[in-house]
Write an enzyme that holds these catalytic residues in place. Structure first.
Site, mmCIF file in Angstrom:
data_model
loop_
_atom_site.group_PDB
_atom_site.id
_atom_site.type_symbol
_atom_site.label_atom_id
_atom_site.label_comp_id
_atom_site.label_asym_id
_atom_site.label_seq_id
_atom_site.Cartn_x
_atom_site.Cartn_y
_atom_site.Cartn_z
ATOM 1 N N GLU A 1 2.805 8.450 -7.181
ATOM 2 C CA GLU A 1 2.216 9.382 -6.208
ATOM 3 C C GLU A 1 2.223 10.804 -6.754
ATOM 4 O OE1 GLU A 1 4.748 7.678 -3.058
ATOM 5 O OE2 GLU A 1 2.906 7.576 -1.875
ATOM 6 N N GLU B 1 6.056 -0.341 -3.061
ATOM 7 C CA GLU B 1 6.809 -0.127 -1.815
ATOM 8 C C GLU B 1 6.791 -1.322 -0.874
ATOM 9 O OE1 GLU B 1 4.962 2.021 -3.370
ATOM 10 O OE2 GLU B 1 5.891 4.000 -3.320
#
Ligand code: NAI
Length: 701
Positions: free
Chosen positions: A105, A125
């Site tokens: 990210e 995730e």
């Protein structure tokens, strides 16, 4: 001292992250990065910023353990990432190693990405029951479209650098050190007048987005026990249809909802449990792992041949020996047919299959095991045979070789003594099918040498197994607990419950298979022999009705799936109800004075099967057979199909409340009687419940 530094040279501002070993995104990294960014912002003379990491990898994820720190939230990370993206001078990031989660990210918030050859990029995730909460669900779809973004985020699969280049996730893939790669890329960019590029301001490339979203949504809804999946699909849909700010709000809302969810807490618990299980009390870090270049296996049955494939698959030379020509041939055939099937399914190339088979030698003479560094016996589960075999292995195996037993229940210390070299002996309990099941129970005998233990744990990692160390007792961690679970299943059968009723009650919790299906598949003969061996070793309670059903089924030749008759009747692999099984159970009930009844509810089944198992787990902990409650959870998740989204039996018990478990165990003692101590609450469980403490308090102590 800050683990993030800023400096400039040759007109390029550089932020270096050095937070070994994995540069995980933590609170201190966040503050360091923010301060370093401020230094760049303060120096308007620099036309470009480069961000890179030192050490073995770029940021490999967020420090999940820190999610409990209120100052370290997804929101705080987002503020920083948005600030990076908003820079008016180009920001280049140089990636290497594993670029995962928050690391990915961070990379997506930068304007340009250059990756070292061999690096991998991903957003895993989902495996922890959450979603990328630092803009990942919004920036990735804008970069690559719905299809790939969904694939990456729903599977958690990292993509290799070359694939990332082809799909436009990175702008270049080069060989070299991250700093050098980044500088070279940055200079080129400056020379060509490159400007900042912000994914948040971009719209997705054209593609069949709504179709990809519709089918992902349909699939996600089929696994409601993993709510992160549906949330990911919704966020991706937002990324493609709404502006960045509203998409980011949707992402934050979903992240904050998922993080405290029972499923995510369970998955994160197992993630840490697996890491922790490799830390062995009393085993010094300095103890070196020995080299295993050749492995021998004695007994080419179901397990022996499966175990052989574990080593062949890892490129380790393997000798498979058996006393019976037919046994050896059957084992070899099983290995061949497994590889052939994998080739046919396109999972393996024909060349790869022959390369693996080329590492295998077979023999009817146990002398062939003499040069092996590790020899695992997998002969029939019969103590007198195993003692004889171990005596022989003690003579045949070269000095320094490790001698392991794959016994699923028997006394590893007695086997160790039989070899005459007990320090070399360890239990290596693989699960069936051995080439597939992840769990390896490593049984540490009273005299197992530290180096032997270290070598086996290290080797487990190399063959893709999850090792958990157990002390010596009948059945070790997993099968000792399973014994209690099966005991109650059989009592319930005699009391009038059907196999399907029992199986469905636990399957409703997410267990892959109930006890009757499980035993039918493993073989009732195998199950019965375990009980018989335990009886021989004096390990059974003086209860004639104890596991009477499995013994009767064995006597009648109902071995389960392999004979098409067991607790169920089989047509192919399909299990069908068989009234005959009910009749057998009823007859046994009558013989043992067990009253049949028709009011057995699912909740009673769950409590009797699982709460009793948790109680046994506490006894195992108290005796030091397992080092931690979380090790027990790993055993059940990796070896027995216990649902990962429930975190394992011990975690589940804490979620229910230990006091509640105690209350229900005591209730069973009252209603069923406790003549044989089946419902005696473990003192450890009793104490934890009374003090309102959890299993973690034992670690702290
Ligand atoms: P199996 O019956 O399929 O194979 C045993 C093999 O050992 C046969 O090929 C037999 O010819 C060979 N053998 C017997 N005596 C021998 C001797 N003296 N020297 C050399 N070879 C000899 O048995 P299976 O199921 O593979 O079990 C083997 C071991 O693995 C047992 O200790 C069992 O408890 C354990 N185990 C079995 C599991 C299962 O699900 N079947 C799961 C985990 C462990």
């Amino acid at each position: 001292m800050s683990n993030v530094t800023f400096h400039s040279a040759d007109g390029i501002g550089r932020i270096c992250i050095s937070h070994p070993p994995l540069n995980l995104f933590s609170h201190s990294l966040l503050t360091g990065l923010s301060a370093a960014l401020a230094q760049f912002e303060a120096d308007a003379s620099l036309p470009l910023l480069l961000i890179y990491c030192e050490g073995q990898s770029f940021v490999a994820g967020a420090e999940i353990a820190e999610f409990n720190n209120p100052a370290f939230s997804a929101e705080a990370i987002n503020v920083l990432l948005n600030r990076i993206e908003a820079q008016t001078r180009p920001v280049v990031v140089a990636l290497h190693g594993t670029v995962l989660g928050a690391g990915m990210e961070l990379a997506l918030a930068c304007h340009y990405r250059v990756a070292q050859k061999g690096s991998k990029l991903g957003l895993p995730e989902v495996k922890l029951g959450i979603l990328p909460g630092a803009g990942g669900t919004q920036r990735l779809p804008r970069l690559v479209g719905a299809s790939l973004a969904l694939d990456m985020m729903l599977s958690g699969r990292p993509v290799p650098a070359q694939e990332a280049l082809a799909s436009g996730i990175v702008d270049a893939v080069e060989e070299g050190e991250p700093l050098a790669l980044g500088l070279a890329f940055g200079r080129q960019l400056l020379a060509s007048g490159g400007q900042p590029r912000r994914l948040s301001a971009q719209t997705a490339p054209p593609g069949e987005h709504s179709q990809a979203i519709a089918s992902a949504l349909e699939a996600a809804r089929k696994s409601p026990q993993y709510p992160a999946k549906e949330a990911i699909v919704h966020c991706v849909q937002q990324a493609l249809t709404a502006d960045f700010a509203s998409g980011a709000r949707a992402e934050a809302e979903a992240f904050n909802r998922l993080l405290p969810s029972a499923q995510s807490r369970a998955l994160r618990h197992l993630f840490f449990a697996q890491r922790r299980s490799r830390k062995i009390p009393g085993l010094e870090r300095q103890v070196p792992a020995g080299k295993i270049e050749q492995v021998g296996i004695l007994g080419a049955g179901t397990m022996g041949s499966g175990i052989a494939m574990c080593f062949l698959n890892a490129g380790i030379r393997t000798v498979l020996a058996d006393a019976a020509p037919a046994g050896l041939e059957r084992g070899l055939q099983l290995i061949r047919s497994t590889y052939e099937a994998q080739v046919a399914k396109g999972r393996m190339g024909a060349e790869q299959a022959s390369a693996r088979l080329a590492l295998l030698t077979t023999s009817l003479d146990d002398q062939a095991l003499a040069p092996c560094d590790l020899v695992i016996e997998a002969v029939f589960e019969d103590m007198s045979l195993k003692l004889q075999v171990c005596r022989r292995l003690g003579e045949v195996c070269k000095p320094g070789a490790i001698i392991a037993s794959n016994t699923s229940t028997l006394d590893v210390d007695a086997l160790a003594q039989a070899t005459g070299r007990p320090a070399d002996v360890v239990g290596m309990h693989f699960f069936s099918p051995a080439n597939i099941m992840r769990l390896l129970e490593v049984v540490r005998g009273a005299q197992t040498a530290p180096q032997v233990l270290k070598t086996v744990i290290d080797l487990a990692g190399k063959i893709g197994k999850t090792p958990v160390v157990s002390g010596v007792c009948f059945g070790f961690i997993g099968n000792r607990m399973a014994e209690v679970y099966l005991r109650e299943a059989e009592f319930l059968l005699m009391e009038g419950a059907t196999p399907a009723q029992i199986d469905e009650a636990v399957q409703a919790l997410g267990l892959a298979m109930g006890p009757c299906r499980m035993l039918d598949m493993a073989g009732l003969d195998v199950g019965a022999k375990t009980v018989i061996e335990c009886e021989k070793a004096g390990g059974l309670p003086p209860d004639a009705s104890y596991r009477a059903v499995v013994r009767k089924m064995f006597e009648l030749g109902r071995f389960g799936q392999k004979t098409s008759l067991g607790y169920y009747r089989y047509e192919g692999r399909q299990a069908l109800p068989d009234p005959e099984a009910g009749r057998i159970a009823a007859e046994l009930a009558q013989a043992h004075g067990i009253a049949q009844r028709s009011d057995i509810a699912a909740q009673e089944i769950v409590e009797r099967l699982l709460y009793s198992m948790v109680n046994e787990g506490c006894k195992i902990l108290d005796e030091g057979i397992a080092y931690r409650a979380s090790d027990i959870d790993v055993v059940w998740a990796a070896g027995y199909g216990f649902p990962d989204f429930r975190g394992g039996p011990m975690f589940m018990a804490e979620e229910i409340g230990l006091a509640q478990i105690v209350e229900r165990l005591e209730h069973q003692a009252t209603t069923r009687g406790n003549r044989y101590g089946y419902w005696t609450v473990s003192p450890l469980l009793q104490r934890l419940a009374a003090q309102r403490q959890g299993f973690d308090s034992l670690q702290a102590a």
